[in-house]
Design a protein around this motif. Structure first.
Motif, PDB file in Angstrom:
ATOM      1  N   PHE A 160      57.781  47.758 -63.092  1.00  0.00           N
ATOM      2  CA  PHE A 160      56.883  46.898 -63.122  1.00  0.00           C
ATOM      3  C   PHE A 160      56.659  46.250 -62.453  1.00  0.00           C
ATOM      4  O   PHE A 160      55.871  45.534 -63.013  1.00  0.00           O
ATOM      5  N   SER A 161      56.385  46.753 -60.925  1.00  0.00           N
ATOM      6  CA  SER A 161      55.498  45.872 -59.994  1.00  0.00           C
ATOM      7  C   SER A 161      53.598  46.475 -60.996  1.00  0.00           C
ATOM      8  O   SER A 161      52.861  46.167 -60.301  1.00  0.00           O
ATOM      9  N   THR A 162      54.044  47.391 -61.020  1.00  0.00           N
ATOM     10  CA  THR A 162      52.563  48.696 -61.546  1.00  0.00           C
ATOM     11  C   THR A 162      52.511  47.536 -62.477  1.00  0.00           C
ATOM     12  O   THR A 162      50.523  47.714 -62.490  1.00  0.00           O
ATOM     13  N   PHE A 163      52.716  47.241 -63.193  1.00  0.00           N
ATOM     14  CA  PHE A 163      52.425  46.312 -64.853  1.00  0.00           C
ATOM     15  C   PHE A 163      52.057  45.057 -64.451  1.00  0.00           C
ATOM     16  O   PHE A 163      50.517  44.704 -64.626  1.00  0.00           O
ATOM     17  N   ILE A 164      52.314  44.640 -63.377  1.00  0.00           N
ATOM     18  CA  ILE A 164      51.893  43.672 -62.854  1.00  0.00           C
ATOM     19  C   ILE A 164      50.297  43.994 -62.138  1.00  0.00           C
ATOM     20  O   ILE A 164      49.083  42.805 -61.928  1.00  0.00           O
ATOM     21  N   ALA A 165      50.011  44.640 -61.169  1.00  0.00           N
ATOM     22  CA  ALA A 165      48.897  45.335 -60.190  1.00  0.00           C
ATOM     23  C   ALA A 165      47.663  45.659 -61.274  1.00  0.00           C
ATOM     24  O   ALA A 165      47.225  45.350 -61.420  1.00  0.00           O
ATOM     25  N   ASN A 166      48.029  46.698 -62.285  1.00  0.00           N
ATOM     26  CA  ASN A 166      47.516  46.629 -63.257  1.00  0.00           C
ATOM     27  C   ASN A 166      46.761  45.603 -63.992  1.00  0.00           C
ATOM     28  O   ASN A 166      45.637  45.458 -64.529  1.00  0.00           O
ATOM     29  N   GLY A 167      47.383  44.112 -64.649  1.00  0.00           N
ATOM     30  CA  GLY A 167      46.837  43.089 -65.325  1.00  0.00           C
ATOM     31  C   GLY A 167      46.117  42.806 -64.380  1.00  0.00           C
ATOM     32  O   GLY A 167      45.444  41.690 -64.866  1.00  0.00           O
ATOM     33  N   ASN A 168      45.893  42.669 -63.181  1.00  0.00           N
ATOM     34  CA  ASN A 168      46.010  41.633 -62.550  1.00  0.00           C
ATOM     35  C   ASN A 168      44.700  42.746 -61.642  1.00  0.00           C
ATOM     36  O   ASN A 168      44.397  42.382 -60.487  1.00  0.00           O
ATOM     37  N   SER A 169      44.391  43.952 -62.428  1.00  0.00           N
ATOM     38  CA  SER A 169      43.114  45.050 -61.820  1.00  0.00           C
ATOM     39  C   SER A 169      43.677  44.711 -60.629  1.00  0.00           C
ATOM     40  O   SER A 169      42.116  45.721 -60.219  1.00  0.00           O
ATOM     41  N   PHE A 170      44.247  45.183 -59.599  1.00  0.00           N
ATOM     42  CA  PHE A 170      44.742  45.213 -58.532  1.00  0.00           C
ATOM     43  C   PHE A 170      44.589  45.078 -57.216  1.00  0.00           C
ATOM     44  O   PHE A 170      43.930  45.233 -56.465  1.00  0.00           O
ATOM     45  N   ASN A 171      43.723  43.444 -58.160  1.00  0.00           N
ATOM     46  CA  ASN A 171      43.124  42.503 -57.062  1.00  0.00           C
ATOM     47  C   ASN A 171      44.400  42.224 -56.507  1.00  0.00           C
ATOM     48  O   ASN A 171      45.541  40.694 -56.663  1.00  0.00           O
ATOM     49  N   PHE A 172      44.549  41.944 -55.034  1.00  0.00           N
ATOM     50  CA  PHE A 172      45.633  41.858 -54.357  1.00  0.00           C
ATOM     51  C   PHE A 172      46.182  40.083 -54.639  1.00  0.00           C
ATOM     52  O   PHE A 172      47.445  39.665 -54.605  1.00  0.00           O
ATOM     53  N   SER A 174      44.966  38.271 -57.025  1.00  0.00           N
ATOM     54  CA  SER A 174      45.493  37.577 -57.964  1.00  0.00           C
ATOM     55  C   SER A 174      46.886  38.155 -57.831  1.00  0.00           C
ATOM     56  O   SER A 174      47.635  36.861 -58.540  1.00  0.00           O
ATOM     57  N   ALA A 175      47.037  39.009 -57.722  1.00  0.00           N
ATOM     58  CA  ALA A 175      48.324  39.472 -58.156  1.00  0.00           C
ATOM     59  C   ALA A 175      49.857  38.570 -56.959  1.00  0.00           C
ATOM     60  O   ALA A 175      50.514  38.565 -57.219  1.00  0.00           O
ATOM     61  N   ASN A 176      49.169  38.185 -55.967  1.00  0.00           N
ATOM     62  CA  ASN A 176      49.891  38.274 -54.438  1.00  0.00           C
ATOM     63  C   ASN A 176      50.078  36.636 -55.534  1.00  0.00           C
ATOM     64  O   ASN A 176      51.303  35.467 -56.055  1.00  0.00           O
ATOM     65  N   ILE A 177      49.167  35.690 -55.560  1.00  0.00           N
ATOM     66  CA  ILE A 177      49.357  34.170 -56.310  1.00  0.00           C
ATOM     67  C   ILE A 177      49.804  34.598 -57.619  1.00  0.00           C
ATOM     68  O   ILE A 177      50.612  33.235 -58.174  1.00  0.00           O
ATOM     69  N   SER A 178      49.735  35.507 -58.195  1.00  0.00           N
ATOM     70  CA  SER A 178      50.853  35.418 -60.083  1.00  0.00           C
ATOM     71  C   SER A 178      51.874  34.903 -59.818  1.00  0.00           C
ATOM     72  O   SER A 178      52.779  34.282 -59.993  1.00  0.00           O
ATOM     73  N   VAL A 179      52.606  36.031 -58.630  1.00  0.00           N
ATOM     74  CA  VAL A 179      53.654  36.630 -58.477  1.00  0.00           C
ATOM     75  C   VAL A 179      54.520  35.281 -57.688  1.00  0.00           C
ATOM     76  O   VAL A 179      55.581  35.031 -57.988  1.00  0.00           O
ATOM     77  N   LEU A 180      53.623  34.812 -56.422  1.00  0.00           N
ATOM     78  CA  LEU A 180      54.090  33.666 -55.542  1.00  0.00           C
ATOM     79  C   LEU A 180      54.084  32.465 -55.835  1.00  0.00           C
ATOM     80  O   LEU A 180      54.831  31.281 -55.775  1.00  0.00           O
ATOM     81  N   ALA A 285      56.310  45.488 -53.527  1.00  0.00           N
ATOM     82  CA  ALA A 285      56.065  46.662 -54.683  1.00  0.00           C
ATOM     83  C   ALA A 285      54.746  46.277 -54.862  1.00  0.00           C
ATOM     84  O   ALA A 285      53.949  47.044 -55.359  1.00  0.00           O
ATOM     85  N   VAL A 286      54.639  45.014 -56.131  1.00  0.00           N
ATOM     86  CA  VAL A 286      53.346  44.683 -55.748  1.00  0.00           C
ATOM     87  C   VAL A 286      52.484  45.396 -55.243  1.00  0.00           C
ATOM     88  O   VAL A 286      50.933  45.454 -54.942  1.00  0.00           O
ATOM     89  N   ASN A 287      52.526  44.356 -54.052  1.00  0.00           N
ATOM     90  CA  ASN A 287      51.393  44.795 -52.605  1.00  0.00           C
ATOM     91  C   ASN A 287      51.138  46.357 -52.621  1.00  0.00           C
ATOM     92  O   ASN A 287      49.980  46.706 -52.571  1.00  0.00           O
ATOM     93  N   VAL A 292      47.507  51.523 -54.043  1.00  0.00           N
ATOM     94  CA  VAL A 292      47.445  52.914 -55.022  1.00  0.00           C
ATOM     95  C   VAL A 292      47.215  52.892 -56.398  1.00  0.00           C
ATOM     96  O   VAL A 292      48.324  53.773 -56.818  1.00  0.00           O
ATOM     97  N   PRO A 293      46.301  52.275 -56.636  1.00  0.00           N
ATOM     98  CA  PRO A 293      45.532  52.396 -58.190  1.00  0.00           C
ATOM     99  C   PRO A 293      46.220  53.777 -59.484  1.00  0.00           C
ATOM    100  O   PRO A 293      46.810  52.993 -60.338  1.00  0.00           O
TER     101      PRO A 293
END
Length: 335
Positions: A160-172, A174-180, A285-287, A292-293
């Motif tokens: 599921f970390s790949t879903f989060i990364a993809n949803g944030n366009s693999f932007n570190f 955005s993805a980290n702010i979204s989760v954290l 996992a998200v990072n 590796v998109p």
């Protein structure tokens, strides 16, 4: 703060539903910094989970299979509100695998039969009980910490970390702010509500009426105003969705009554420390997924299509078990 104290557990279950349903799917990025997320998406999850959990507790229908069926009803908002079950995902040209009786096969199986029942409803309820330390007796087996269950959780987080990364366009960032950001909100609300238990979510009926009014308004307004071009023009899609309201409701109404006397979380169960460890694993996992998109996109695709089949299998298993239990109850009543 004391005046708002009873509201904290309500917000906690809503935040958990947002975390597992929206953040894990990558659908909502930094929702807590966006008015649409704060005013529409969060209340949608909050009031749906509160409504169906209240009904489950009120009528003593709280075993996991019954909650799964409630979760299916919860998930059907994806027809009236978002129209996804009819017209496909927002960024798609239509249902990914076509339609059956006017409903998208992949979208219905993944969202209505698997994702929302599990991630929007059951998992938040289970995690809420771990956080508060008191559980329904029938949930003990699902919270028992074993090597097998821990391995499954580990794999699920990686997938599921790949879903989060993809949803944030693999932007570190955005993805980290979204989760954290969501994890931080969960932690803060948990700190002020951890001595409450899940029965605190069984509030007075007057508040339930307010939730019902909100949901009615939400459904009407969004159905008419939100993407009206996706509204079906034939009757079949509506009949299909209405039928899937009837099936869970019939099985739930005829199923056995559950024990809702809370017990202490057993020692061999998952703990708050375990949840903290899995939260750290999720962030890592998200990072890695963002790093590796191409690999993440492949894993995401394989995971999604496996979920199409998993949703159908899960629904059939629960439905058939429900019918079997109903027949067993009738047999006992006759004797």
């Amino acid at each position: 703060m004391k005046r708002f104290y009873p509201l904290y557990p309500l917000f906690l279950i809503g935040l958990l539903s947002m975390l597992f349903a929206e953040i894990f799917s990558g659908a909502s990025n930094m929702w807590f910094l966006d008015l649409w997320g704060i005013l529409i998406i969060f209340p949608l999850y909050l009031f749906h989970v509160l409504f169906f959990l209240w009904i489950a507790i009120e009528y003593k229908k709280t075993n996991i299979h019954q909650l799964y069926l409630f979760g299916i009803i919860f998930a059907l908002y994806e027809a009236w509100v978002t129209k996804v079950l009819w017209a496909g995902y927002m960024d798609s040209a239509g249902p990914g695998l076509g339609t059956i009786f006017g409903v998208g096969l992949a979208e219905f199986s993944v969202l209505s039969l698997l994702w929302h029942p599990i991630m929007s409803f059951i998992v938040p309820i289970l995690v809420f009980q771990v956080l508060t330390g008191k559980i329904f007796p029938g949930h003990a087996d699902y919270l028992r910490k074993t090597r097998k269950s821990s391995s499954i959780l580990f794999v699920c987080i990686l997938l599921f970390s790949t879903f989060i990364a993809n949803g944030n366009s693999f932007n570190f960032i955005s993805a980290n702010i979204s989760v954290l950001g969501t994890l931080l909100l969960v932690f803060l609300v948990y700190r002020v509500s951890k001595d409450r238990d899940i029965m605190s979510l069984h509030f007075k009926k007057v508040y339930l009426r307010l939730i019902v009014i909100y949901l009615i308004v939400l459904y009407i307004v969004t159905f008419v105003l939100f993407l009206p071009e996706r509204i079906p023009v034939t009757l079949t899609p509506y009949i299909s969705v209405l039928l899937f309201y009837a099936i869970p409701l019939i099985v739930i109404s005829k199923s056995e009554i559950s024990d809702i006397c809370l017990v202490e979380l057993p020692d061999n169960s998952y703990s708050v420390k375990d949840l903290a460890r899995y939260s750290l694993l999720l962030v890592l996992a998200v990072n890695f997924a963002c790093l590796v998109p191409s690999v993440s996109t492949t894993v995401l695709g394989m995971t999604y299509f496996s979920m199409v089949f998993a949703g159908i299998v899960l629904f059939l298993a629960v439905f058939l078990k429900g019918i079997k239990n109903i027949r067993a109850l009738k047999s006992i009543e006759k004797h």
